[in-house]
Design a protein around this motif. Structure first.
Motif, PDB file in Angstrom:
ATOM      1  N   LYS A  44       0.780  -1.129  -0.029  1.00 33.11           N
ATOM      2  CA  LYS A  44       0.135   0.049  -0.113  1.00 33.11           C
ATOM      3  C   LYS A  44       0.892   1.403   0.003  1.00 33.11           C
ATOM      4  CE  LYS A  44      -3.810  -2.462   2.307  1.00 33.11           C
ATOM      5  NZ  LYS A  44      -4.642  -2.157   3.624  1.00 33.11           N
ATOM      6  N   LEU A  45       2.223   1.163  -0.177  1.00 33.38           N
ATOM      7  CA  LEU A  45       3.117   2.226   0.077  1.00 33.38           C
ATOM      8  C   LEU A  45       2.796   3.257  -1.155  1.00 33.38           C
ATOM      9  CD1 LEU A  45       6.444   0.702   1.133  1.00 33.38           C
ATOM     10  CD2 LEU A  45       5.385   2.315   2.269  1.00 33.38           C
ATOM     11  N   TRP A  46       2.408   2.727  -2.250  1.00 34.27           N
ATOM     12  CA  TRP A  46       2.179   3.747  -3.514  1.00 34.27           C
ATOM     13  C   TRP A  46       0.694   3.935  -3.717  1.00 34.27           C
ATOM     14  CZ3 TRP A  46       5.057  -0.545  -3.072  1.00 34.27           C
ATOM     15  CH2 TRP A  46       6.539  -0.398  -3.140  1.00 34.27           C
ATOM     16  N   GLY A  47      -0.054   3.803  -2.555  1.00 34.93           N
ATOM     17  CA  GLY A  47      -1.640   4.058  -2.880  1.00 34.93           C
ATOM     18  C   GLY A  47      -2.486   2.924  -3.240  1.00 34.93           C
ATOM     19  N   PRO A  48      -3.707   2.893  -2.835  1.00 33.88           N
ATOM     20  CA  PRO A  48      -4.558   1.940  -2.687  1.00 33.88           C
ATOM     21  C   PRO A  48      -4.777   1.316  -4.503  1.00 33.88           C
ATOM     22  CG  PRO A  48      -5.736   3.841  -2.718  1.00 33.88           C
ATOM     23  CD  PRO A  48      -4.490   4.194  -2.474  1.00 33.88           C
ATOM     24  N   ASP A  49      -4.644   2.428  -5.314  1.00 35.50           N
ATOM     25  CA  ASP A  49      -4.696   1.759  -6.871  1.00 35.50           C
ATOM     26  C   ASP A  49      -3.623   0.962  -7.189  1.00 35.50           C
ATOM     27  OD1 ASP A  49      -7.410   3.170  -6.916  1.00 35.50           O
ATOM     28  OD2 ASP A  49      -6.304   4.831  -8.099  1.00 35.50           O
ATOM     29  N   ALA A  50      -2.404   1.241  -6.547  1.00 33.58           N
ATOM     30  CA  ALA A  50      -1.397   0.467  -6.880  1.00 33.58           C
ATOM     31  C   ALA A  50      -1.072  -0.772  -6.179  1.00 33.58           C
ATOM     32  CB  ALA A  50       0.019   1.305  -6.749  1.00 33.58           C
ATOM     33  N   ALA A  51      -1.719  -1.167  -5.067  1.00 36.00           N
ATOM     34  CA  ALA A  51      -1.770  -2.122  -4.143  1.00 36.00           C
ATOM     35  C   ALA A  51      -1.655  -3.573  -4.609  1.00 36.00           C
ATOM     36  CB  ALA A  51      -2.319  -1.789  -3.031  1.00 36.00           C
ATOM     37  N   PRO A  52      -2.856  -3.787  -5.794  1.00 33.91           N
ATOM     38  CA  PRO A  52      -2.972  -5.059  -5.994  1.00 33.91           C
ATOM     39  C   PRO A  52      -1.643  -5.569  -7.076  1.00 33.91           C
ATOM     40  CG  PRO A  52      -4.885  -3.868  -6.509  1.00 33.91           C
ATOM     41  CD  PRO A  52      -4.011  -3.050  -5.853  1.00 33.91           C
ATOM     42  N   LEU A  53      -1.261  -4.620  -7.810  1.00 36.87           N
ATOM     43  CA  LEU A  53       0.172  -5.031  -8.585  1.00 36.87           C
ATOM     44  C   LEU A  53       1.356  -5.012  -7.582  1.00 36.87           C
ATOM     45  CD1 LEU A  53       1.320  -5.611 -11.130  1.00 36.87           C
ATOM     46  CD2 LEU A  53       1.636  -3.098 -11.733  1.00 36.87           C
ATOM     47  N   ALA A  54       1.348  -4.073  -7.212  1.00 37.37           N
ATOM     48  CA  ALA A  54       2.743  -4.059  -6.040  1.00 37.37           C
ATOM     49  C   ALA A  54       2.575  -5.344  -5.287  1.00 37.37           C
ATOM     50  CB  ALA A  54       2.674  -2.993  -5.204  1.00 37.37           C
ATOM     51  N   ALA A  55       1.455  -5.964  -4.791  1.00 40.84           N
ATOM     52  CA  ALA A  55       1.636  -7.217  -3.911  1.00 40.84           C
ATOM     53  C   ALA A  55       2.208  -8.414  -4.675  1.00 40.84           C
ATOM     54  CB  ALA A  55       0.023  -7.477  -3.635  1.00 40.84           C
ATOM     55  N   ARG A  56       2.304  -8.267  -5.996  1.00 43.65           N
ATOM     56  CA  ARG A  56       2.773  -9.261  -6.734  1.00 43.65           C
ATOM     57  C   ARG A  56       3.996  -9.063  -7.323  1.00 43.65           C
ATOM     58  NH1 ARG A  56      -2.484  -8.579  -9.285  1.00 43.65           N
ATOM     59  NH2 ARG A  56      -1.344  -8.003 -11.285  1.00 43.65           N
ATOM     60  N   ARG A  57       4.815  -7.747  -6.980  1.00 48.60           N
ATOM     61  CA  ARG A  57       5.896  -7.446  -7.571  1.00 48.60           C
ATOM     62  C   ARG A  57       7.082  -6.922  -6.548  1.00 48.60           C
ATOM     63  NH1 ARG A  57       4.221  -9.813 -11.339  1.00 48.60           N
ATOM     64  NH2 ARG A  57       3.943  -8.981 -13.390  1.00 48.60           N
ATOM     65  N   LEU A  58       6.860  -7.387  -5.356  1.00 46.98           N
ATOM     66  CA  LEU A  58       7.870  -7.042  -4.471  1.00 46.98           C
ATOM     67  C   LEU A  58       8.553  -8.046  -4.013  1.00 46.98           C
ATOM     68  CD1 LEU A  58       5.500  -4.890  -2.066  1.00 46.98           C
ATOM     69  CD2 LEU A  58       7.486  -4.129  -3.404  1.00 46.98           C
ATOM     70  N   GLY A  59       8.807  -9.361  -4.621  1.00 45.62           N
ATOM     71  CA  GLY A  59       9.654 -10.196  -4.396  1.00 45.62           C
ATOM     72  C   GLY A  59      11.215 -10.040  -4.577  1.00 45.62           C
ATOM     73  N   TRP A  60      11.420  -8.936  -5.212  1.00 44.27           N
ATOM     74  CA  TRP A  60      12.881  -8.506  -5.493  1.00 44.27           C
ATOM     75  C   TRP A  60      13.546  -7.961  -4.148  1.00 44.27           C
ATOM     76  CZ3 TRP A  60      13.983  -3.468  -3.867  1.00 44.27           C
ATOM     77  CH2 TRP A  60      12.730  -2.645  -3.889  1.00 44.27           C
ATOM     78  N   LEU A  61      12.916  -7.930  -3.298  1.00 42.92           N
ATOM     79  CA  LEU A  61      13.438  -7.373  -1.732  1.00 42.92           C
ATOM     80  C   LEU A  61      14.132  -8.854  -1.268  1.00 42.92           C
ATOM     81  CD1 LEU A  61      10.621  -5.010  -0.688  1.00 42.92           C
ATOM     82  CD2 LEU A  61      13.153  -4.519  -0.799  1.00 42.92           C
ATOM     83  N   ALA A  62      13.644  -9.904  -1.694  1.00 42.03           N
ATOM     84  CA  ALA A  62      14.238 -11.229  -0.827  1.00 42.03           C
ATOM     85  C   ALA A  62      15.140 -12.005  -1.771  1.00 42.03           C
ATOM     86  CB  ALA A  62      13.086 -12.014  -0.718  1.00 42.03           C
ATOM     87  N   LEU A  63      15.423 -11.251  -2.949  1.00 41.06           N
ATOM     88  CA  LEU A  63      16.401 -12.055  -3.791  1.00 41.06           C
ATOM     89  C   LEU A  63      17.399 -12.372  -3.473  1.00 41.06           C
ATOM     90  CD1 LEU A  63      14.969 -10.618  -7.380  1.00 41.06           C
ATOM     91  CD2 LEU A  63      14.681 -12.777  -6.595  1.00 41.06           C
ATOM     92  N   PRO A  64      18.420 -11.452  -2.740  1.00 38.76           N
ATOM     93  CA  PRO A  64      19.532 -11.573  -2.153  1.00 38.76           C
ATOM     94  C   PRO A  64      19.749 -13.025  -1.618  1.00 38.76           C
ATOM     95  CG  PRO A  64      19.269  -9.455  -1.896  1.00 38.76           C
ATOM     96  CD  PRO A  64      18.045  -9.983  -2.244  1.00 38.76           C
ATOM     97  N   GLU A  65      18.727 -13.421  -0.973  1.00 41.21           N
ATOM     98  CA  GLU A  65      18.601 -14.917  -0.195  1.00 41.21           C
ATOM     99  C   GLU A  65      18.006 -16.054  -1.133  1.00 41.21           C
ATOM    100  OE1 GLU A  65      20.645 -15.291   2.284  1.00 41.21           O
ATOM    101  OE2 GLU A  65      20.790 -13.114   2.377  1.00 41.21           O
ATOM    102  N   THR A  66      16.850 -15.566  -1.568  1.00 41.18           N
ATOM    103  CA  THR A  66      16.031 -16.676  -2.380  1.00 41.18           C
ATOM    104  C   THR A  66      16.918 -16.901  -3.700  1.00 41.18           C
ATOM    105  OG1 THR A  66      14.774 -14.806  -3.633  1.00 41.18           O
ATOM    106  CG2 THR A  66      13.734 -15.870  -1.554  1.00 41.18           C
ATOM    107  N   SER A  67      17.594 -16.248  -4.312  1.00 39.06           N
ATOM    108  CA  SER A  67      18.415 -16.548  -5.401  1.00 39.06           C
ATOM    109  C   SER A  67      19.760 -17.511  -5.215  1.00 39.06           C
ATOM    110  CB  SER A  67      18.791 -15.445  -6.108  1.00 39.06           C
ATOM    111  OG  SER A  67      17.830 -14.695  -6.684  1.00 39.06           O
ATOM    112  N   ARG A  68      19.916 -17.955  -4.002  1.00 38.80           N
ATOM    113  CA  ARG A  68      21.155 -18.541  -3.644  1.00 38.80           C
ATOM    114  C   ARG A  68      20.953 -20.025  -4.284  1.00 38.80           C
ATOM    115  NH1 ARG A  68      24.641 -16.056  -0.681  1.00 38.80           N
ATOM    116  NH2 ARG A  68      24.144 -14.013  -0.093  1.00 38.80           N
ATOM    117  N   SER A  69      19.387 -20.721  -4.525  1.00 37.87           N
ATOM    118  CA  SER A  69      19.455 -21.871  -4.695  1.00 37.87           C
ATOM    119  C   SER A  69      19.757 -22.204  -6.246  1.00 37.87           C
ATOM    120  CB  SER A  69      18.014 -22.239  -4.598  1.00 37.87           C
ATOM    121  OG  SER A  69      17.103 -21.652  -5.587  1.00 37.87           O
ATOM    122  N   LEU A  70      20.002 -21.028  -7.109  1.00 35.97           N
ATOM    123  CA  LEU A  70      20.118 -21.065  -8.392  1.00 35.97           C
ATOM    124  C   LEU A  70      21.258 -22.028  -8.983  1.00 35.97           C
ATOM    125  CD1 LEU A  70      19.430 -17.455  -9.864  1.00 35.97           C
ATOM    126  CD2 LEU A  70      18.328 -19.869 -10.677  1.00 35.97           C
TER     127      LEU A  70
END
Length: 551
Positions: A44-70
């Motif tokens: 909801k950081l970018w407003g209610p209209d942006a929230a549905p898409l943002a909820a599906r686009r914030l995985g980049w914050l965890a990539l430093p750890e989740t990408s270690r399985s590659l």
């Protein structure tokens, strides 16, 4: 006044009046709890209209750890490729994926051939450069990558590979449930699943960019370690370089400094500025807002000089380092993995400051739809492209102008000055080169020449950007159509000597390239932007002619 914020291997230095501007914005971000909310993936950081898409686009914050399985997930394809002697990696992708992988491999000194183009000359050269050693990574489902998958598939078959052998020459990176993932399974390609909550623009540390880098021999673990060292600081309200950079970008865009000039000064991060350009332009450039990134060759290049609407960022300068460009306002230093995460976080913050959705691309589809309309259908016989006679022809160069003409210009030199004068006050000129990045590389030299010429013929010099087509459609294209309405455009196309058919499609690469160029030009003109096209009847001769004219 100077502010230096250092953490996790990154140093962000902010100088001059920008310190006061950004500190006001920074205090508001802290009082609003933005650092903790962003790292907690608050959509909801970018407003209610942006929230549905943002909820599906914030995985980049965890990539430093989740990408270690590659590396483990790639063990099979890597082993098979090495056993078959496949040491030439070609990436078919577009946008942030292609630019991130390119920056990773160039910085590490690893060989990766990036094809985010439909230029038949460029593709033909890659096809002729060692097909017997080639493994192709397909990392998106756009028309460029899909066309290249088909072109390389036929080339492998014509080289004598069986259907199964040819299929194993591809590594596909795709989200589960997509058409590309289904195609990979049906055909028998290697398949690596991409993260479902990361898009290409913010995905520099995700599978789409890291898979080709790892196959090219890059130690992606080191890259992720660099990012992880910074990640711990992102929750902090202060001593957070990413938050400080975001506040500086956001405050500049809110004010009068809506052009971000980026110059590298010994950062050692080859290709990084181009990746940062696509992130800033695509995430921030919409709803009539944003910052125009202007990548210049170095701090001494035309276009880096002081102007009231420019914010400057130097990549690589240390806070205490002497030399030119210290008045730039912002300098950033640190390793590549941390820089990726730093800029993604900072741009997401800046988008909140100016009030836009960082993940939406509301204007990108216009050019895509225009291109599709120009391509012939399966029942048709030719692309629906009406070629009007040029308004002016000199030597190897044709000039095609909008319907309102050239303003009385009789020569190519006069026409170029007319184009520079057409740039709106406070605006910019974008050079869009739909050519071969290798064979026609000299055309990039027109950017500093036009910037220098503009400084002579205009009362207030306008920034000049340069982009390769169709790459720019996925990088700065969103800003061109959705950002502030102050751009002028100079598209450059070239004659095709040897075209490449696209198997299973009713068009060739040359026809697709032309449709992409015309489709974007048509959209730009339809929304009232001054847009001209130079066509090179002979590419080498035409580029040399333009350079001599402007030099």
């Amino acid at each position: 006044m100077t502010s230096v914020v250092t953490a996790g291997g990154i140093s962000v230095t902010i100088r001059g009046v920008v310190v006061d501007e950004s500190e006001t914005v920074l205090d508001r971000l802290v009082s609003d709890g933005v650092p903790g909310s962003l790292t907690s993936r608050n959509a909801k950081l970018w407003g209610p209209d942006a929230a549905p898409l943002a909820a599906r686009r914030l995985g980049w914050l965890a990539l430093p750890e989740t990408s270690r399985s590659l590396p483990d997930r790639l063990a099979g394809p890597v082993g098979e490729a090495r056993g078959a002697g496949l040491d030439r990696i070609v990436l078919a992708a577009s946008g942030g994926t292609a630019l991130a992988a390119d920056a990773i491999c160039r910085t590490a000194g690893a060989e990766l051939t990036v094809l985010d183009t439909t230029d038949p000359h460029e593709v033909s050269a890659v096809l002729a450069g060692g097909l017997d050693r080639t493994l192709v990574v397909v990392a998106d489902d756009g028309v460029e990558a899909e066309s290249l998958r088909r072109v390389f598939g036929r080339a492998f078959s014509e080289a004598g590979l069986s259907g199964k052998e040819a299929a194993r020459r591809f590594v596909v990176v795709a989200e589960e449930g997509t058409a590309l993932e289904r195609t990979a399974r049906e055909v028998g390609h290697h398949l690596v699943l991409a993260e479902p909550d990361v898009d290409a623009r913010f995905g520099a540390l995700g599978a789409r960019a890291l898979v080709p880098a790892a196959l090219a021999g890059v130690d992606v673990g080191t890259l992720l370690d660099e990012a992880s060292a910074l990640a711990a600081a992102l929750r902090q309200p202060y001593d957070n370089p990413a938050l400080a950079l975001g506040a500086a970008l956001g405050s500049s865009a809110l004010g009068t400094r809506d052009k971000l000039v980026i110059a590298d000064h010994g950062s050692g991060l080859a290709g990084f500025a181009a990746w940062a350009e696509q992130l800033v332009a695509g995430a921030m450039g919409k709803d009539g807002k944003g910052m125009l990134p202007v990548v210049v060759e170095d701090v001494g290049s035309p276009g880096f000089e002081l102007a009231p609407d420019l914010r400057r960022v130097i990549l690589g300068r240390r806070p205490d380092e002497p030399g030119p460009g210290r008045e730039a306002g912002v300098s950033v230093a640190g390793p590549l993995g941390a820089q990726f995460l730093l800029w993604e976080y900072a741009v997401a913050v800046a988008c909140r400051v100016i009030g836009v959705d960082p993940f939406a691309e509301p204007d990108v589809r216009q050019s895509r739809e225009s291109t599709a309309a120009l391509l012939r259908s399966e029942e048709g016989t030719a692309p629906t492209v009406v070629l009007r006679p040029p308004e002016l022809v000199e030597g190897a160069v044709e000039l095609h102008a909008p319907e309102d003409g050239l303003g009385g210009a009789q020569t190519l030199a006069e026409a170029m000055e007319t184009i520079l004068e057409e740039v709106p006050e406070g605006g910019y000129l974008a050079i869009l080169a739909c050519l071969d990045r290798s064979g026609d590389a000299a055309v990039a030299g027109l950017r500093p020449l036009l910037a220098a010429r503009g400084a002579k013929v205009r009362r207030s010099p306008a920034p000049v950007t340069f982009g390769w087509g169709p790459r720019y459609l996925h990088t700065t294209g969103q800003y061109h159509k959705g950002g502030p309405e102050n751009g002028a455009f100079l598209q450059i196309t070239g004659a095709v000597a040897d075209d490449v058919p696209v198997p299973g499609r009713p068009y060739s690469l040359g026809e697709l390239q032309l449709a992409q160029a015309f489709g974007d030009l048509r959209v730009l003109r339809s929304i009232g932007r001054p847009a001209y096209r130079l066509h090179l009847r002979d590419r080498e001769e035409g580029v040399a002619q333009l350079a001599a004219l402007l030099g």
